[in-house]
Scaffold this motif. Structure first.
Motif, PDB file in Angstrom:
ATOM      1  N   MET A  50       0.837  -1.203   0.000  1.00 39.21           N
ATOM      2  CA  MET A  50       0.000   0.000   0.000  1.00 39.21           C
ATOM      3  C   MET A  50       0.873   1.256   0.000  1.00 39.21           C
ATOM      4  SD  MET A  50      -2.998  -1.188   2.736  1.00 39.21           S
ATOM      5  CE  MET A  50      -2.455   0.034   3.860  1.00 39.21           C
ATOM      6  N   GLU A  51       1.912   1.267   0.833  1.00 38.95           N
ATOM      7  CA  GLU A  51       2.820   2.409   0.903  1.00 38.95           C
ATOM      8  C   GLU A  51       3.570   2.592  -0.415  1.00 38.95           C
ATOM      9  OE1 GLU A  51       3.279   4.671   3.402  1.00 38.95           O
ATOM     10  OE2 GLU A  51       1.540   3.707   4.319  1.00 38.95           O
ATOM     11  N   TRP A  52       4.039   1.485  -0.989  1.00 35.78           N
ATOM     12  CA  TRP A  52       4.756   1.541  -2.258  1.00 35.78           C
ATOM     13  C   TRP A  52       3.846   2.096  -3.353  1.00 35.78           C
ATOM     14  CZ3 TRP A  52       3.715  -1.103  -6.835  1.00 35.78           C
ATOM     15  CH2 TRP A  52       4.685  -0.968  -7.829  1.00 35.78           C
ATOM     16  N   LYS A  81      13.269   1.739  -1.300  1.00 36.34           N
ATOM     17  CA  LYS A  81      13.417   0.971  -0.060  1.00 36.34           C
ATOM     18  C   LYS A  81      12.255  -0.007   0.109  1.00 36.34           C
ATOM     19  CE  LYS A  81      16.120   4.372   2.433  1.00 36.34           C
ATOM     20  NZ  LYS A  81      16.152   5.372   3.487  1.00 36.34           N
ATOM     21  N   LEU A  82      11.053   0.464  -0.174  1.00 38.10           N
ATOM     22  CA  LEU A  82       9.887  -0.414  -0.075  1.00 38.10           C
ATOM     23  C   LEU A  82       9.986  -1.561  -1.081  1.00 38.10           C
ATOM     24  CD1 LEU A  82       7.086   2.260   0.355  1.00 38.10           C
ATOM     25  CD2 LEU A  82       7.803   0.597   2.073  1.00 38.10           C
ATOM     26  N   SER A  83      10.472  -1.264  -2.280  1.00 43.36           N
ATOM     27  CA  SER A  83      10.633  -2.305  -3.302  1.00 43.36           C
ATOM     28  C   SER A  83      11.561  -3.412  -2.824  1.00 43.36           C
ATOM     29  CB  SER A  83      11.190  -1.712  -4.599  1.00 43.36           C
ATOM     30  OG  SER A  83      10.260  -0.862  -5.188  1.00 43.36           O
ATOM     31  N   THR A  84      12.626  -3.038  -2.147  1.00 41.02           N
ATOM     32  CA  THR A  84      13.573  -4.024  -1.621  1.00 41.02           C
ATOM     33  C   THR A  84      12.908  -4.897  -0.564  1.00 41.02           C
ATOM     34  OG1 THR A  84      15.408  -2.523  -2.047  1.00 41.02           O
ATOM     35  CG2 THR A  84      15.808  -4.304  -0.481  1.00 41.02           C
ATOM     36  N   GLN A  85      12.153  -4.277   0.332  1.00 43.09           N
ATOM     37  CA  GLN A  85      11.455  -5.038   1.377  1.00 43.09           C
ATOM     38  C   GLN A  85      10.396  -5.950   0.775  1.00 43.09           C
ATOM     39  OE1 GLN A  85      10.109  -1.810   3.837  1.00 43.09           O
ATOM     40  NE2 GLN A  85      11.929  -1.887   5.125  1.00 43.09           N
ATOM     41  N   LEU A  86       9.669  -5.444  -0.224  1.00 42.27           N
ATOM     42  CA  LEU A  86       8.647  -6.264  -0.885  1.00 42.27           C
ATOM     43  C   LEU A  86       9.282  -7.462  -1.581  1.00 42.27           C
ATOM     44  CD1 LEU A  86       6.393  -3.441  -2.372  1.00 42.27           C
ATOM     45  CD2 LEU A  86       5.730  -5.099  -0.620  1.00 42.27           C
ATOM     46  N   LEU A  87      10.412  -7.240  -2.235  1.00 43.02           N
ATOM     47  CA  LEU A  87      11.101  -8.329  -2.916  1.00 43.02           C
ATOM     48  C   LEU A  87      11.496  -9.429  -1.935  1.00 43.02           C
ATOM     49  CD1 LEU A  87      12.332  -9.522  -5.480  1.00 43.02           C
ATOM     50  CD2 LEU A  87      14.391  -8.195  -4.993  1.00 43.02           C
ATOM     51  N   ARG A  88      11.997  -9.048  -0.772  1.00 46.19           N
ATOM     52  CA  ARG A  88      12.375 -10.049   0.232  1.00 46.19           C
ATOM     53  C   ARG A  88      11.173 -10.874   0.675  1.00 46.19           C
ATOM     54  NH1 ARG A  88      16.140  -6.047   3.613  1.00 46.19           N
ATOM     55  NH2 ARG A  88      17.985  -6.189   2.304  1.00 46.19           N
ATOM     56  N   LEU A  89      10.055 -10.215   0.908  1.00 45.69           N
ATOM     57  CA  LEU A  89       8.858 -10.964   1.315  1.00 45.69           C
ATOM     58  C   LEU A  89       8.340 -11.833   0.168  1.00 45.69           C
ATOM     59  CD1 LEU A  89       7.022  -8.298   3.471  1.00 45.69           C
ATOM     60  CD2 LEU A  89       7.770 -10.544   4.231  1.00 45.69           C
ATOM     61  N   PHE A 130      12.474  13.888  -5.402  1.00 41.94           N
ATOM     62  CA  PHE A 130      11.419  13.800  -4.393  1.00 41.94           C
ATOM     63  C   PHE A 130      11.759  12.699  -3.395  1.00 41.94           C
ATOM     64  CE2 PHE A 130       8.606  15.757  -7.673  1.00 41.94           C
ATOM     65  CZ  PHE A 130       8.115  16.806  -6.910  1.00 41.94           C
ATOM     66  N   PRO A 131      11.451  12.870  -2.107  1.00 41.63           N
ATOM     67  CA  PRO A 131      11.734  11.827  -1.116  1.00 41.63           C
ATOM     68  C   PRO A 131      10.996  10.520  -1.419  1.00 41.63           C
ATOM     69  CG  PRO A 131      11.057  13.873  -0.038  1.00 41.63           C
ATOM     70  CD  PRO A 131      10.913  14.077  -1.509  1.00 41.63           C
ATOM     71  N   GLN A 132       9.871  10.620  -2.097  1.00 41.27           N
ATOM     72  CA  GLN A 132       9.081   9.427  -2.428  1.00 41.27           C
ATOM     73  C   GLN A 132       9.855   8.472  -3.328  1.00 41.27           C
ATOM     74  OE1 GLN A 132       7.957  12.488  -2.268  1.00 41.27           O
ATOM     75  NE2 GLN A 132       5.933  12.521  -1.318  1.00 41.27           N
ATOM     76  N   VAL A 133      10.801   8.988  -4.100  1.00 36.43           N
ATOM     77  CA  VAL A 133      11.592   8.136  -4.992  1.00 36.43           C
ATOM     78  C   VAL A 133      12.454   7.176  -4.167  1.00 36.43           C
ATOM     79  CG1 VAL A 133      13.376   8.115  -6.774  1.00 36.43           C
ATOM     80  CG2 VAL A 133      11.577   9.848  -6.838  1.00 36.43           C
ATOM     81  N   ASP A 134      13.181   7.704  -3.192  1.00 37.31           N
ATOM     82  CA  ASP A 134      14.017   6.840  -2.348  1.00 37.31           C
ATOM     83  C   ASP A 134      13.173   5.904  -1.497  1.00 37.31           C
ATOM     84  OD1 ASP A 134      16.455   7.776  -3.269  1.00 37.31           O
ATOM     85  OD2 ASP A 134      16.553   9.381  -1.777  1.00 37.31           O
ATOM     86  N   TYR A 135      12.068   6.420  -0.975  1.00 40.76           N
ATOM     87  CA  TYR A 135      11.188   5.597  -0.152  1.00 40.76           C
ATOM     88  C   TYR A 135      10.620   4.439  -0.972  1.00 40.76           C
ATOM     89  CZ  TYR A 135       7.637   4.507   3.378  1.00 40.76           C
ATOM     90  OH  TYR A 135       6.863   3.871   4.313  1.00 40.76           O
TER      91      TYR A 135
END
Length: 134
Positions: A80-82, A120-128, A112-117
């Motif tokens: 949802m955040e991503w 980071k979310l993409s990396t966490q999603l990939l792990r899950l 924009f800060p949303q780009v880095d965020y």
């Protein structure tokens, strides 16, 4: 000292990937009931849709158990955040020009800060996703 090396891949995931090791495994793995139950009440509409979509996929693959509920909820929350970040980027692009108090361009293009965020979310999603064998 604990066991060394990566954690063993669960047998249902090995079967899903067509591994020959799936048939030679000892049955020392814990047995959980299949399915995940209902989605958490705090997921918004998009999170609930993603929950439903993933539950269907993982149930068909035979890899979803009741023990996966928290990881699946965490995945949907991160998703949802991503998605919010991606919608912002779709609307505004990835960079902006800072302006001074008078509205004149100042300095150089900023990200924009949303780009880095989002990254980071993409990396966490990939792990899950890898944990679920997606």
């Amino acid at each position: 000292m604990g066991k060394r090396g990566p954690a063993k891949t669960p047998t249902p995931i090995l079967k899903l990937h067509g591994s020959r090791r799936a048939n030679t495994r000892e049955s020392t793995e814990p047995a959980f009931e299949t399915g995940s139950g209902k989605y958490p009440h705090w997921l918004n509409t998009d999170g609930r849709k993603e929950w439903t979509r993933l539950v269907e996929i993982l149930d068909r693959a035979g890899v979803l158990t009741e023990a996966d509920r928290n990881a699946l909820a965490r995945y949907c929350k991160l998703w949802m955040e991503w998605r919010k970040c991606q919608q912002f980027i779709d609307r505004n692009g990835t960079t902006y020009m800072p302006k001074d108090d008078c509205g004149k361009p100042k300095g150089k293009l900023m990200k924009f800060p949303q780009v880095d965020y989002s990254l980071k979310l993409s990396t966490q999603l990939l792990r899950l996703e890898q944990e679920f064998g997606l």
